[in-house]
Design a protein around this motif. Structure first.
Motif, PDB file in Angstrom:
ATOM      1  N   TRP A 412       0.823  -1.213   0.000  1.00  0.00           N
ATOM      2  CA  TRP A 412       0.000   0.000   0.000  1.00  0.00           C
ATOM      3  C   TRP A 412       0.855   1.260   0.000  1.00  0.00           C
ATOM      4  O   TRP A 412       0.406   2.318  -0.475  1.00  0.00           O
ATOM      5  CB  TRP A 412      -0.952  -0.008   1.198  1.00  0.00           C
ATOM      6  N   SER A 413       2.070   1.184   0.491  1.00  0.00           N
ATOM      7  CA  SER A 413       2.960   2.347   0.416  1.00  0.00           C
ATOM      8  C   SER A 413       3.323   2.648  -1.034  1.00  0.00           C
ATOM      9  O   SER A 413       3.306   3.813  -1.468  1.00  0.00           O
ATOM     10  CB  SER A 413       4.229   2.106   1.238  1.00  0.00           C
ATOM     11  N   LEU A 414       3.649   1.595  -1.790  1.00  0.00           N
ATOM     12  CA  LEU A 414       3.953   1.800  -3.207  1.00  0.00           C
ATOM     13  C   LEU A 414       2.726   2.276  -3.967  1.00  0.00           C
ATOM     14  O   LEU A 414       2.827   3.148  -4.843  1.00  0.00           O
ATOM     15  CB  LEU A 414       4.494   0.499  -3.812  1.00  0.00           C
ATOM     16  N   THR A 415       1.572   1.693  -3.639  1.00  0.00           N
ATOM     17  CA  THR A 415       0.343   2.137  -4.294  1.00  0.00           C
ATOM     18  C   THR A 415       0.059   3.601  -3.991  1.00  0.00           C
ATOM     19  O   THR A 415      -0.310   4.379  -4.887  1.00  0.00           O
ATOM     20  CB  THR A 415      -0.840   1.262  -3.837  1.00  0.00           C
ATOM     21  N   LEU A 416       0.240   4.000  -2.735  1.00  0.00           N
ATOM     22  CA  LEU A 416       0.022   5.397  -2.355  1.00  0.00           C
ATOM     23  C   LEU A 416       1.017   6.312  -3.048  1.00  0.00           C
ATOM     24  O   LEU A 416       0.665   7.433  -3.476  1.00  0.00           O
ATOM     25  CB  LEU A 416       0.135   5.541  -0.842  1.00  0.00           C
ATOM     26  N   LEU A 417       2.244   5.869  -3.191  1.00  0.00           N
ATOM     27  CA  LEU A 417       3.242   6.671  -3.892  1.00  0.00           C
ATOM     28  C   LEU A 417       2.826   6.903  -5.342  1.00  0.00           C
ATOM     29  O   LEU A 417       2.949   8.028  -5.869  1.00  0.00           O
ATOM     30  CB  LEU A 417       4.605   5.974  -3.834  1.00  0.00           C
ATOM     31  N   ILE A 418       2.332   5.865  -5.985  1.00  0.00           N
ATOM     32  CA  ILE A 418       1.878   6.009  -7.374  1.00  0.00           C
ATOM     33  C   ILE A 418       0.665   6.935  -7.443  1.00  0.00           C
ATOM     34  O   ILE A 418       0.527   7.738  -8.375  1.00  0.00           O
ATOM     35  CB  ILE A 418       1.559   4.628  -7.967  1.00  0.00           C
ATOM     36  N   ILE A 419      -0.230   6.846  -6.442  1.00  0.00           N
ATOM     37  CA  ILE A 419      -1.395   7.738  -6.410  1.00  0.00           C
ATOM     38  C   ILE A 419      -0.945   9.192  -6.306  1.00  0.00           C
ATOM     39  O   ILE A 419      -1.486  10.072  -6.994  1.00  0.00           O
ATOM     40  CB  ILE A 419      -2.312   7.362  -5.226  1.00  0.00           C
ATOM     41  N   VAL A 420       0.036   9.462  -5.470  1.00  0.00           N
ATOM     42  CA  VAL A 420       0.551  10.831  -5.328  1.00  0.00           C
ATOM     43  C   VAL A 420       1.162  11.311  -6.638  1.00  0.00           C
ATOM     44  O   VAL A 420       0.958  12.457  -7.069  1.00  0.00           O
ATOM     45  CB  VAL A 420       1.577  10.890  -4.184  1.00  0.00           C
ATOM     46  N   ILE A 421       1.920  10.433  -7.288  1.00  0.00           N
ATOM     47  CA  ILE A 421       2.517  10.801  -8.579  1.00  0.00           C
ATOM     48  C   ILE A 421       1.425  11.067  -9.608  1.00  0.00           C
ATOM     49  O   ILE A 421       1.488  12.041 -10.378  1.00  0.00           O
ATOM     50  CB  ILE A 421       3.477   9.694  -9.056  1.00  0.00           C
ATOM     51  N   PHE A 422       0.407  10.208  -9.629  1.00  0.00           N
ATOM     52  CA  PHE A 422      -0.704  10.411 -10.550  1.00  0.00           C
ATOM     53  C   PHE A 422      -1.417  11.735 -10.269  1.00  0.00           C
ATOM     54  O   PHE A 422      -1.818  12.441 -11.190  1.00  0.00           O
ATOM     55  CB  PHE A 422      -1.700   9.259 -10.437  1.00  0.00           C
ATOM     56  N   HIS A 423      -1.583  12.050  -8.994  1.00  0.00           N
ATOM     57  CA  HIS A 423      -2.329  13.259  -8.641  1.00  0.00           C
ATOM     58  C   HIS A 423      -1.646  14.522  -9.178  1.00  0.00           C
ATOM     59  O   HIS A 423      -2.320  15.507  -9.510  1.00  0.00           O
ATOM     60  CB  HIS A 423      -2.476  13.357  -7.126  1.00  0.00           C
ATOM     61  N   SER A 424      -0.340  14.481  -9.283  1.00  0.00           N
ATOM     62  CA  SER A 424       0.377  15.657  -9.805  1.00  0.00           C
ATOM     63  C   SER A 424       0.149  15.831 -11.298  1.00  0.00           C
ATOM     64  O   SER A 424       0.413  16.909 -11.842  1.00  0.00           O
ATOM     65  CB  SER A 424       1.880  15.521  -9.522  1.00  0.00           C
ATOM     66  N   GLY A 425      -0.319  14.779 -11.959  1.00  0.00           N
ATOM     67  CA  GLY A 425      -0.545  14.864 -13.405  1.00  0.00           C
ATOM     68  C   GLY A 425      -1.961  15.184 -13.792  1.00  0.00           C
ATOM     69  O   GLY A 425      -2.263  15.324 -14.983  1.00  0.00           O
ATOM     70  N   HIS A 426      -2.894  15.261 -12.822  1.00  0.00           N
ATOM     71  CA  HIS A 426      -4.288  15.623 -13.065  1.00  0.00           C
ATOM     72  C   HIS A 426      -4.917  14.710 -14.128  1.00  0.00           C
ATOM     73  O   HIS A 426      -4.789  13.502 -14.042  1.00  0.00           O
ATOM     74  CB  HIS A 426      -4.404  17.099 -13.444  1.00  0.00           C
ATOM     75  N   HIS A 427      -5.569  15.311 -15.126  1.00  0.00           N
ATOM     76  CA  HIS A 427      -6.351  14.482 -16.046  1.00  0.00           C
ATOM     77  C   HIS A 427      -5.463  13.627 -16.948  1.00  0.00           C
ATOM     78  O   HIS A 427      -5.878  12.573 -17.415  1.00  0.00           O
ATOM     79  CB  HIS A 427      -7.282  15.360 -16.889  1.00  0.00           C
ATOM     80  N   LYS A 428      -4.220  14.025 -17.206  1.00  0.00           N
ATOM     81  CA  LYS A 428      -3.322  13.156 -17.974  1.00  0.00           C
ATOM     82  C   LYS A 428      -3.008  11.890 -17.192  1.00  0.00           C
ATOM     83  O   LYS A 428      -2.887  10.802 -17.766  1.00  0.00           O
ATOM     84  CB  LYS A 428      -2.033  13.909 -18.317  1.00  0.00           C
ATOM     85  N   ALA A 429      -2.860  12.018 -15.879  1.00  0.00           N
ATOM     86  CA  ALA A 429      -2.642  10.840 -15.046  1.00  0.00           C
ATOM     87  C   ALA A 429      -3.882   9.955 -15.046  1.00  0.00           C
ATOM     88  O   ALA A 429      -3.776   8.723 -14.995  1.00  0.00           O
ATOM     89  CB  ALA A 429      -2.279  11.252 -13.629  1.00  0.00           C
ATOM     90  N   CYS A 430      -5.069  10.574 -15.092  1.00  0.00           N
ATOM     91  CA  CYS A 430      -6.300   9.772 -15.185  1.00  0.00           C
ATOM     92  C   CYS A 430      -6.333   8.970 -16.478  1.00  0.00           C
ATOM     93  O   CYS A 430      -6.721   7.801 -16.500  1.00  0.00           O
ATOM     94  CB  CYS A 430      -7.526  10.691 -15.108  1.00  0.00           C
ATOM     95  N   ILE A 431      -5.922   9.615 -17.563  1.00  0.00           N
ATOM     96  CA  ILE A 431      -5.878   8.910 -18.848  1.00  0.00           C
ATOM     97  C   ILE A 431      -4.886   7.750 -18.778  1.00  0.00           C
ATOM     98  O   ILE A 431      -5.169   6.634 -19.242  1.00  0.00           O
ATOM     99  CB  ILE A 431      -5.491   9.888 -19.970  1.00  0.00           C
ATOM    100  N   LEU A 432      -3.707   8.001 -18.192  1.00  0.00           N
ATOM    101  CA  LEU A 432      -2.699   6.945 -18.083  1.00  0.00           C
ATOM    102  C   LEU A 432      -3.189   5.801 -17.196  1.00  0.00           C
ATOM    103  O   LEU A 432      -3.047   4.623 -17.551  1.00  0.00           O
ATOM    104  CB  LEU A 432      -1.408   7.528 -17.524  1.00  0.00           C
TER     105      LEU A 432
END
Length: 601
Positions: A412-432
């Motif tokens: 869950w730490s790795l998953t949370l890290l990826i979520i934080v990285i995704f959050h910085s990308g906004h809708h492009k991260a949603c697309i990815l």
């Protein structure tokens, strides 16, 4: 010189007696082995750890004798082993009626015979109790007197010395058990701490059930040198003994398991190998065909549904955000339901729970209408898939992760890290994230059909949460040519999905993606608000006609540009006040719930 008559008669009588005795022995042998044949292994001039092999076809309901002759005097014991393809055979020391404590039955069996006090020979009996022919491979390996005896301290298996491995499997896990070895320094010494055990395994090509491949891979795991050269070493468990090891099951992919025991005496290390064992993690002789995939209408329907949903999410998921959020949230809640019910096999309850809870999540979003709620499910699903792939690639076999607390904390730490990285990308991260989840769902049915094993990247995580004792199982998956092809397809789908969705959405503002039905035709809001945006309306602002915006955008009562103007005073030229127009962006984040419900589906 002519012998006296009495001596001539004596010689004739002896010859007649020997001839009669020979005939009686032959007749007795023929009676005992009416349906039998002999397999001879001549070990004259052989060296320790040298492998002897005979491949044959065993006739139905037939008994055979295995004769090992000319065993060198420096050999302490020999191991006779028989490997049968698919069907079980029986190997015994003698043809005694009481066979329970003198025989072993299975597809990979073996017995050890001591050479002390012997005349350089050993005899075993092999029988095929099946009504069909069985392909078999017979092997003999000899070891020196200073080598530890595999299974010499047996306390569980039938025979006194058990050099073979006992294998059991389920749909999710394989368990391989062995018995402790006996030290060669002191007879009957079963408490030697100097004995070192090495555990190995090796995968066959995926979906290869042929006898030729079966025997070829078993042969590479029989002697100490070949096991160390060809096998993949498995780390010993942190908790428990080396005598019992668990592995994640990959049905349809054959795997060979071997154990090597070593002992060091006066700086010299001697090693011996247990009889290797093999399994496909499924039964190829059952009428149900447990090794077959997609063999029922239900499985084909489920696979086709997953394929279509995955392709839809990969290529069109974020273009239709409501659909994206519902499908991904249903997937997440379905996985959580499987965890809560501790059921890694049945898909009915998790599927029903996931669909229902996904709808509830969509209704919650419709009430709040927050972009973070819609993105959260995509971020979590994408992060979980990427983390599962990382664990599948080898991270799960790190010894400290046998502890459940360490495992889930890191996961869950790795998953949370990826979520934080995704959050910085906004809708492009949603697309990815949507492309990653959709691509993985797309390749799962193809993976099932061609027999590769990438689907187990996520299945092993579910097993860890639902299957008892799976925390001690070795993951170490097979990664072969088919898996490489599926990996390339997965990456290709992710790239295609991301670029296709990004191309379709690149002209839309960020919040337009959440409400494409509302923003359609409202070109005024395509201009971003910043510190240079005028507060008061200008002559260049387009006029706003009555009824142009939905009723739930009207946060203020029509009036003049002055906040002190009476609310009943009409606007000149039909223009809305600046405060109303500039509040529309904030109202998009928190509109009236009843208005949004009309645009969910």
């Amino acid at each position: 010189m002519k012998l006296p008559l009495k001596y001539q008669c004596l010689i004739v009588a002896i010859i007649l007696s020997l001839t009669s005795l020979s005939h009686q022995i032959n007749e007795l042998t023929n009676d005992v082995r009416t349906n039998g044949e002999d397999f001879f292994f001549d070990l004259k001039g052989s060296e320790p750890n040298e492998l002897y092999e005979i491949q044959t076809i065993l006739a139905p309901f037939k008994n055979y004798t295995i004769l090992i002759i000319n065993i060198p005097s420096n050999f302490g014991f020999v191991i006779s082993q028989v490997h049968a393809h698919i069907h079980e055979v029986t190997l015994a020391f003698t043809s005694s009626v009481d066979r329970e404590n003198y025989s072993v039955k299975g597809t990979n069996v073996g017995l050890a015979e001591s050479n002390s006090g012997k005349l350089g020979s050993a005899t075993f009996e092999l029988s095929n109790p099946n009504p069909m022919k069985v392909a078999a491979m017979l092997n003999v390996v000899g070891y020196s007197k200073t080598t530890p005896v595999p299974g010499g301290c047996n306390m569980v298996f039938n025979v006194e010395v058990a050099p073979y491995l006992q294998l059991n499997y389920t749909d999710t896990m394989i368990e391989v058990a062995s018995q402790p070895a006996m030290s060669s320094i002191k007879s009957n010494d079963c408490n030697r701490n100097s004995l070192v055990y090495e555990i190995y395994h090796l995968y066959q090509p995926e979906r290869d059930f042929t006898a030729a491949s079966y025997f070829a891979f078993l042969k590479t795991m029989m002697t100490v040198d070949s096991i160390r050269a060809n096998g993949r070493r498995v780390l010993p468990p942190l908790i428990g003994t080396n005598q019992k090891k668990r592995y994640s099951a990959y049905p349809g992919t054959g795997s060979v398991y071997a154990v090597v025991v070593s002992e060091t005496q006066m700086g010299v290390t001697k090693s011996a190998a247990y009889v290797p064992t093999h399994t496909y993690a499924c039964s190829t002789i059952r009428t149900s065909g447990s090794c077959n995939v997609l063999n029922t209408t239900l499985t084909k329907t489920v696979a086709a549904t997953i394929f279509c949903i995955g392709l839809l999410l990969c290529l069109h998921g974020h273009v239709a955000p409501n659909l994206e959020m519902y499908l991904i949230s249903s997937l997440l809640f379905g996985v959580l339901s499987a965890y809560r019910s501790h059921d890694a096999v049945s898909v009915v309850k998790p599927l029903a729970s996931g669909l229902g809870l996904g709808l509830i999540w969509l209704l919650i979003w419709s009430c709040c209408c927050s972009s973070y709620i819609s993105r959260f499910s995509t971020y979590v699903a994408g992060g979980a898939v990427l983390t599962s792939i990382a664990f599948f690639a080898g991270l799960a076999d790190v010894q400290p992760l046998e502890n459940d607390t360490n495992f889930w904390l890191l996961f869950w730490s790795l998953t949370l890290l990826i979520i934080v990285i995704f959050h910085s990308g906004h809708h492009k991260a949603c697309i990815l994230g949507c492309s990653i989840v959709g691509a993985y769902m797309t390749i799962i049915p193809i993976d099932h059909y061609i027999g590769s094993n990438l689907k187990y990247a996520f299945i092993n995580i579910i097993r860890r949460a639902t299957v008892e004792n799976f925390d001690t199982a070795t993951i170490d998956p097979p990664y072969q040519f088919r898996d490489m092809v599926m990996t390339a397809l997965f990456l290709l789908l992710v790239m295609i999905g991301f670029n296709y969705q990004h191309f379709k959405l690149k002209k839309r503002p960020e919040y337009r993606q959440m409400f494409p039905h509302v923003f359609h035709g409202y070109d005024y809001f395509e201009q971003p608000y910043n510190e240079h945006t005028p507060v008061l309306p200008s002559a260049d602002d387009p006029p706003i006609t009555p009824g142009q915006y939905p009723w739930w955008f009207d946060a203020t009562t029509p009036g003049s540009d002055s906040v002190f103007t009476s609310p009943h005073t009409p606007h000149p030229q039909g223009q809305a006040p600046a405060t109303q127009r500039h509040n529309l962006g904030a109202q998009l984040l928190h509109p009236e719930p009843s208005a949004t419900l009309r645009y969910i589906f």
